[in-house]
Write a protein that holds these residues in place. Sequence first.
Motif, mmCIF file in Angstrom:
data_model
loop_
_atom_site.group_PDB
_atom_site.id
_atom_site.type_symbol
_atom_site.label_atom_id
_atom_site.label_comp_id
_atom_site.label_asym_id
_atom_site.label_seq_id
_atom_site.Cartn_x
_atom_site.Cartn_y
_atom_site.Cartn_z
ATOM 1 N N GLU A 40 22.661 11.451 29.359
ATOM 2 C CA GLU A 40 24.075 11.652 29.053
ATOM 3 C C GLU A 40 24.551 10.766 27.901
ATOM 4 O O GLU A 40 25.453 11.156 27.151
ATOM 5 C CB GLU A 40 24.912 11.396 30.307
ATOM 6 N N ILE A 41 23.940 9.563 27.762
ATOM 7 C CA ILE A 41 24.425 8.642 26.725
ATOM 8 C C ILE A 41 23.303 7.943 25.961
ATOM 9 O O ILE A 41 23.562 7.050 25.148
ATOM 10 C CB ILE A 41 25.360 7.571 27.326
ATOM 11 N N ALA A 187 24.064 4.391 23.152
ATOM 12 C CA ALA A 187 25.303 4.925 23.724
ATOM 13 C C ALA A 187 26.509 4.613 22.852
ATOM 14 O O ALA A 187 27.487 5.373 22.841
ATOM 15 C CB ALA A 187 25.517 4.356 25.128
ATOM 16 N N LEU A 190 28.077 7.216 20.497
ATOM 17 C CA LEU A 190 28.906 8.296 21.020
ATOM 18 C C LEU A 190 30.391 7.975 20.966
ATOM 19 O O LEU A 190 31.221 8.877 21.126
ATOM 20 C CB LEU A 190 28.506 8.607 22.465
ATOM 21 N N SER A 194 31.275 8.141 25.266
ATOM 22 C CA SER A 194 30.489 7.358 26.230
ATOM 23 C C SER A 194 31.290 7.008 27.479
ATOM 24 O O SER A 194 30.713 6.652 28.517
ATOM 25 C CB SER A 194 29.981 6.064 25.559
ATOM 26 N N HIS A 197 30.679 7.848 31.810
ATOM 27 C CA HIS A 197 29.266 7.909 32.189
ATOM 28 C C HIS A 197 28.792 6.536 32.676
ATOM 29 O O HIS A 197 29.117 5.510 32.082
ATOM 30 C CB HIS A 197 28.408 8.344 30.998
ATOM 31 N N ASP A 199 26.258 3.541 33.141
ATOM 32 C CA ASP A 199 25.190 3.019 32.293
ATOM 33 C C ASP A 199 23.871 2.967 33.058
ATOM 34 O O ASP A 199 23.800 2.410 34.152
ATOM 35 C CB ASP A 199 25.540 1.621 31.810
#
Length: 217
Positions: A40-41, A187, A190, A194, A197, A199
């Motif tokens: 996702e990141i 990340a 982004l 970010s 989400h 970590d």
Amino acid sequence: MQPTDQQEATVDVAALRGWLDTFAEEVAANRDLLTRLDSEIGDADHGSNLHRGMTKVIAVLDEQPPATPAALFKTTGMTLVSTVGGASGPLLGTLFLRLSGAVGLDDRVDPAQLASGLRAGLDGIVARGHATAGDKTMYDALAPACDAFEQALGDDLALGEALEAASTAAAAGRDSTVGMLAKKGRASYLGERSVGHQDPGATSTAMLIAAAADALR
């Protein structure tokens, strides 16, 4: 004068090896979760990289069982640095290498030494990665864990209780990363995307502290 509970609660290399075994099992069980969070990141490889690294750590420890806690942590750190890609290998490896240097050469580690070692590991991570609170990194789980562990020991709680406090703090730190804007690592590229989400590095760090609480209670 009678020894305190903390003085009696030293742990040997076998118990500390149990911590690493427990962590490796947690990483294996949550590999897909860590990879999903990283997808996702990040680079979508945190779970697979960390699983590969901990699998190698366990294999090396099986081949040449360390005689002391310092040797155990040194072998773990060096193996992680050499086998885990990205930033997580050097950072987590630094944590264990600093732990190795802080616990001394005795065959047992007391709670104060373990606390000093974790703090030294945190300092090493900061020196290498330049992260601070709120950057959305493993720091956000490890720093509150160190603080809670030291506070609990200062309040004369037993090792198991102190580690439970550390684990609770690490989990809260992990959860707090969801609302943070990433300022370090991939990340950070982004920007605002970010936010929202969790970590992955903070997640695996919380697993590491939870494994300590489980294995060393």
